[in-house]
Design an enzyme around this catalytic site. Structure first.
Site, PDB file in Angstrom:
ATOM      1  N   GLN A   1       0.808  -1.216   0.000  1.00 30.72           N
ATOM      2  CA  GLN A   1       0.000   0.000   0.000  1.00 30.72           C
ATOM      3  C   GLN A   1       0.845   1.273   0.000  1.00 30.72           C
ATOM      4  O   GLN A   1       0.317   2.359  -0.184  1.00 30.72           O
ATOM      5  CB  GLN A   1      -0.971   0.001   1.177  1.00 30.72           C
ATOM      6  CG  GLN A   1      -2.061  -1.038   1.013  1.00 30.72           C
ATOM      7  CD  GLN A   1      -3.005  -1.051   2.198  1.00 30.72           C
ATOM      8  OE1 GLN A   1      -2.616  -0.785   3.339  1.00 30.72           O
ATOM      9  NE2 GLN A   1      -4.256  -1.360   1.928  1.00 30.72           N
ATOM     10  N   ASN A   2       2.147   1.132   0.220  1.00 27.39           N
ATOM     11  CA  ASN A   2       3.002   2.306   0.126  1.00 27.39           C
ATOM     12  C   ASN A   2       3.075   2.707  -1.344  1.00 27.39           C
ATOM     13  O   ASN A   2       3.253   1.866  -2.219  1.00 27.39           O
ATOM     14  CB  ASN A   2       4.406   2.019   0.678  1.00 27.39           C
ATOM     15  CG  ASN A   2       5.204   3.285   0.845  1.00 27.39           C
ATOM     16  OD1 ASN A   2       5.512   3.966  -0.138  1.00 27.39           O
ATOM     17  ND2 ASN A   2       5.527   3.627   2.072  1.00 27.39           N
ATOM     18  N   GLN A   3       2.944   3.979  -1.612  1.00 25.53           N
ATOM     19  CA  GLN A   3       2.832   4.462  -2.990  1.00 25.53           C
ATOM     20  C   GLN A   3       4.160   4.872  -3.620  1.00 25.53           C
ATOM     21  O   GLN A   3       4.187   5.363  -4.746  1.00 25.53           O
ATOM     22  CB  GLN A   3       1.843   5.634  -3.033  1.00 25.53           C
ATOM     23  CG  GLN A   3       0.446   5.202  -2.629  1.00 25.53           C
ATOM     24  CD  GLN A   3      -0.515   6.363  -2.526  1.00 25.53           C
ATOM     25  OE1 GLN A   3      -0.139   7.481  -2.168  1.00 25.53           O
ATOM     26  NE2 GLN A   3      -1.770   6.097  -2.832  1.00 25.53           N
TER      27      GLN A   3
ATOM     28  N   SER B   1       4.867   8.965   1.037  1.00 24.32           N
ATOM     29  CA  SER B   1       4.275   7.940   0.180  1.00 24.32           C
ATOM     30  C   SER B   1       3.567   6.866   1.010  1.00 24.32           C
ATOM     31  O   SER B   1       2.952   5.962   0.463  1.00 24.32           O
ATOM     32  CB  SER B   1       5.360   7.290  -0.688  1.00 24.32           C
ATOM     33  OG  SER B   1       6.324   6.637   0.110  1.00 24.32           O
TER      34      SER B   1
END
Length: 177
Positions: A50-52, A150
Site C-alpha cells: 500500500q506504500n505508494q 508515500s
C-alpha cells in the site's frame, strides 16, 4: 533485593535499517524516516504493497516500466540508480512497534554526510518525520525538499496530489518525460 519482574513490552528490540541504494550518478537522494516492518522483514525499501513510493515513480516515468516478478527488487534498485535516484533513511536504527513513525523511539541517525555522491544536486525527504532532519541535510550544501509521504498513513493527500508534488521536485534535477 529482588529485581522487579519484567512485563511484556518492557524490553524492545533495536531495529536496524537498510543499506543505502546510491551510486556515483545519484543526483537526487530520497530520504525516508525508517523502513516499515515489512520492508525490514523483506530487506527491501517500500515493500508494503500500500506504500505508494514505487507507484509514484512509475507514474513519473510511464514509458520505463518498473521490473516485476522474481528478482524484481534488485532490478528496481538498478532502475532507481539508472534514473539518478538514491534511497536511504534518516535513521540507522531505532526501537519501534509496528511501522508508524510516531512509534519510533531512541532513534540513531544515519551519517548522511558520509555518502560520497559527486553528482548530488538535492535531497528530498519523504514525509514529515524525515524532514525533521532537514537542518542536518542542509549542511551538505544542496537544496533540501519536503515531499508528501508515500506511506498509506498519509491518507490526507490523494495519489494525484502526491504525484504532482513529487513531479515538481524531481523535474528540477532529473529528466522526466
Amino acid at each position: 533485593m529482588n529485581k522487579p519482574a519484567s512485563r511484556p513490552g518492557d524490553v524492545k528490540a533495536v531495529l536496524t535499517g537498510l543499506a543505502p541504494i546510491v551510486s556515483g550518478n545519484t543526483a537526487l537522494l530520497i530520504l525516508g524516516s525508517f523502513p516499515g516492518a515489512r520492508s525490514i522483514a523483506q530487506q527491501q525499501y517500500y515493500a508494503h504493497p500500500q506504500n505508494q513510493f514505487w507507484r509514484i515513480l512509475q507514474t513519473l516515468w510511464p514509458g520505463n516500466p518498473l521490473p516485476v516478478g522474481e528478482g524484481s527488487y534488485e532490478k528496481r534498485s538498478s532502475w532507481l540508480l539508472d534514473h539518478g535516484l538514491g534511497v536511504w533513511d534518516v535513521y540507522a536504527s531505532c526501537e519501534r512497534e509496528g511501522s508508524l513513525d510516531a512509534a519510533i523511539r531512541d532513534p540513531v541517525a544515519n551519517d548522511i554526510a558520509s555518502l560520497r555522491l559527486p553528482r548530488l544536486a538535492a535531497i528530498a525527504h519523504n514525509g514529515g518525520e524525515s524532514f525533521r532532519h532537514a537542518r542536518h541535510t542542509q549542511a551538505l550544501g544542496v537544496p533540501v525538499h519536503r515531499l508528501p509521504s508515500s506511506s498509506p498513513a498519509n491518507a490526507s493527500w490523494s495519489f494525484e496530489r502526491k504525484v504532482q508534488a513529487w513531479r515538481e521536485v524531481f523535474a528540477r534535477y532529473l529528466d522526466l518525460p
